[in-house]
Design a protein around this motif. Sequence first.
Motif, PDB file in Angstrom:
ATOM      1  N   SER A  46       0.760  -1.176   0.103  1.00 25.44           N
ATOM      2  CA  SER A  46      -0.151   0.153   0.096  1.00 25.44           C
ATOM      3  C   SER A  46       0.846   1.284   0.064  1.00 25.44           C
ATOM      4  CB  SER A  46      -0.947   0.102   1.172  1.00 25.44           C
ATOM      5  OG  SER A  46      -1.866  -1.121   1.244  1.00 25.44           O
ATOM      6  N   ALA A  47       2.115   1.323   0.821  1.00 26.19           N
ATOM      7  CA  ALA A  47       2.973   2.579   0.677  1.00 26.19           C
ATOM      8  C   ALA A  47       3.612   2.633  -0.625  1.00 26.19           C
ATOM      9  CB  ALA A  47       4.039   2.127   1.851  1.00 26.19           C
ATOM     10  N   ALA A  48       3.790   1.466  -1.503  1.00 28.12           N
ATOM     11  CA  ALA A  48       4.320   1.624  -2.622  1.00 28.12           C
ATOM     12  C   ALA A  48       3.411   1.938  -3.442  1.00 28.12           C
ATOM     13  CB  ALA A  48       4.842   0.387  -3.384  1.00 28.12           C
ATOM     14  N   GLN A  49       2.110   1.689  -3.256  1.00 32.07           N
ATOM     15  CA  GLN A  49       0.954   2.188  -4.380  1.00 32.07           C
ATOM     16  C   GLN A  49       0.718   3.857  -4.218  1.00 32.07           C
ATOM     17  OE1 GLN A  49      -2.166  -0.577  -3.094  1.00 32.07           O
ATOM     18  NE2 GLN A  49      -1.190  -2.277  -4.089  1.00 32.07           N
ATOM     19  N   LYS A  50       0.866   4.137  -2.991  1.00 38.36           N
ATOM     20  CA  LYS A  50       0.632   5.411  -2.465  1.00 38.36           C
ATOM     21  C   LYS A  50       1.727   6.277  -3.381  1.00 38.36           C
ATOM     22  CE  LYS A  50      -0.093   8.632   1.429  1.00 38.36           C
ATOM     23  NZ  LYS A  50       0.058   9.849   0.717  1.00 38.36           N
ATOM     24  N   LEU A  51       2.727   6.000  -3.280  1.00 38.68           N
ATOM     25  CA  LEU A  51       3.810   6.679  -4.180  1.00 38.68           C
ATOM     26  C   LEU A  51       3.796   6.749  -5.438  1.00 38.68           C
ATOM     27  CD1 LEU A  51       7.494   5.663  -2.399  1.00 38.68           C
ATOM     28  CD2 LEU A  51       6.282   7.663  -2.205  1.00 38.68           C
ATOM     29  N   HIS A  52       3.090   5.886  -5.927  1.00 37.11           N
ATOM     30  CA  HIS A  52       2.665   5.799  -7.306  1.00 37.11           C
ATOM     31  C   HIS A  52       1.698   6.944  -7.704  1.00 37.11           C
ATOM     32  CE1 HIS A  52       5.046   2.961 -10.049  1.00 37.11           C
ATOM     33  NE2 HIS A  52       5.147   2.200  -9.086  1.00 37.11           N
ATOM     34  N   ARG A  53       0.628   6.879  -6.647  1.00 35.14           N
ATOM     35  CA  ARG A  53      -0.493   7.979  -6.662  1.00 35.14           C
ATOM     36  C   ARG A  53       0.080   9.423  -6.388  1.00 35.14           C
ATOM     37  NH1 ARG A  53      -2.955   3.962  -3.568  1.00 35.14           N
ATOM     38  NH2 ARG A  53      -2.976   5.320  -1.466  1.00 35.14           N
ATOM     39  N   ASP A  54       0.891   9.532  -5.655  1.00 33.61           N
ATOM     40  CA  ASP A  54       1.281  10.885  -5.078  1.00 33.61           C
ATOM     41  C   ASP A  54       2.487  11.366  -6.147  1.00 33.61           C
ATOM     42  OD1 ASP A  54      -0.398  10.548  -3.100  1.00 33.61           O
ATOM     43  OD2 ASP A  54       0.946  10.241  -1.627  1.00 33.61           O
ATOM     44  N   HIS A  55       3.234  10.675  -6.698  1.00 36.85           N
ATOM     45  CA  HIS A  55       4.337  10.913  -7.620  1.00 36.85           C
ATOM     46  C   HIS A  55       4.130  10.583  -8.985  1.00 36.85           C
ATOM     47  CE1 HIS A  55       6.391  12.646  -4.114  1.00 36.85           C
ATOM     48  NE2 HIS A  55       6.132  11.687  -3.339  1.00 36.85           N
ATOM     49  N   GLU A  56       4.442  11.181  -9.968  1.00 32.18           N
ATOM     50  CA  GLU A  56       4.345  10.587 -11.267  1.00 32.18           C
ATOM     51  C   GLU A  56       5.581  10.171 -11.678  1.00 32.18           C
ATOM     52  OE1 GLU A  56       3.354  12.391 -15.718  1.00 32.18           O
ATOM     53  OE2 GLU A  56       2.163  13.285 -14.064  1.00 32.18           O
ATOM     54  N   ILE A  57       5.534   8.535 -11.474  1.00 29.41           N
ATOM     55  CA  ILE A  57       6.825   7.869 -11.931  1.00 29.41           C
ATOM     56  C   ILE A  57       6.657   7.516 -13.216  1.00 29.41           C
ATOM     57  CG2 ILE A  57       8.291   6.291 -10.984  1.00 29.41           C
ATOM     58  CD1 ILE A  57       6.680   6.357  -8.310  1.00 29.41           C
ATOM     59  N   PRO A  58       7.520   7.828 -14.333  1.00 27.15           N
ATOM     60  CA  PRO A  58       7.754   7.476 -15.357  1.00 27.15           C
ATOM     61  C   PRO A  58       7.883   6.092 -15.577  1.00 27.15           C
ATOM     62  CG  PRO A  58       9.120   9.354 -15.514  1.00 27.15           C
ATOM     63  CD  PRO A  58       8.732   8.954 -13.721  1.00 27.15           C
ATOM     64  N   GLY A  59       7.296   5.368 -16.377  1.00 29.92           N
ATOM     65  CA  GLY A  59       7.608   3.871 -16.829  1.00 29.92           C
ATOM     66  C   GLY A  59       6.388   3.116 -17.075  1.00 29.92           C
ATOM     67  N   PRO A  60       6.564   1.555 -17.154  1.00 31.54           N
ATOM     68  CA  PRO A  60       7.707   0.940 -16.863  1.00 31.54           C
ATOM     69  C   PRO A  60       8.645   0.720 -18.147  1.00 31.54           C
ATOM     70  CG  PRO A  60       5.633  -0.300 -17.450  1.00 31.54           C
ATOM     71  CD  PRO A  60       5.329   1.132 -17.619  1.00 31.54           C
ATOM     72  N   PRO A  61       9.903   0.618 -17.729  1.00 34.64           N
ATOM     73  CA  PRO A  61      10.472   0.464 -16.273  1.00 34.64           C
ATOM     74  C   PRO A  61      10.293   1.868 -15.368  1.00 34.64           C
ATOM     75  CG  PRO A  61      12.268   0.297 -17.561  1.00 34.64           C
ATOM     76  CD  PRO A  61      11.017   0.431 -18.735  1.00 34.64           C
ATOM     77  N   PHE A  62       9.828   1.775 -14.256  1.00 32.79           N
ATOM     78  CA  PHE A  62       9.697   2.941 -13.482  1.00 32.79           C
ATOM     79  C   PHE A  62      10.988   3.507 -13.157  1.00 32.79           C
ATOM     80  CE2 PHE A  62       5.640   0.473 -13.335  1.00 32.79           C
ATOM     81  CZ  PHE A  62       4.974   1.498 -13.712  1.00 32.79           C
TER      82      PHE A  62
END
Length: 181
Positions: A46-62
């Motif tokens: 859930s913490a990793a999913q929250k990072l994906h929601r809160d930060h635009e992380i380009p990828g994959p590969p991320f």
Amino acid sequence: SDWSSDVCSSDLVSVDDPCPICSSALVPRSEAAEIPNRPEYKVARSAAQKLHRDHEIPGPPFSLQDLASRLGLDIKIGHFGHDGLLVGTRIEIPSAAGASEKRFALAHEIGHFVLGHEGDRAKVEPEANAFASELLMPQETLKAAVRDTPSVRALCAKFGVSRQALVYALMAAKAIGRVRP
């Protein structure tokens, strides 16, 4: 008003008295609920999913370097006698590791930072692995990729991960039976 004067009332004599702030019952440490000493995989994912929601992380590969920087972490790649280590706000990654191993180590150490890990390695290491897996291969993104490209080799390339990391993520996503070698 200074609430501390109310809290330190001489009327309170034992742990059987209610909390002076919230009025809930206090209990002796021996009767308090235990802190879970087993890995909490769902919390880590859930913490990793929250990072994906809160930060635009380009990828994959991320891409995790920018994310680490936004979190206030510095990445140092060098000759270290470990597989990866979080030292304060510095993540040390061994230069001898392969590209996918470096990515997983970085995600793993970001996990230790985000989850505030300290203490029992038997609890925190599996949590950091679950966090890293979800950060590099979010389950929903992985399931969609499996539908489009069910090849292990192609999925490893798409997410920039090792076969071992992919298999772990596929098992967590209950999608292991949908891929071919």
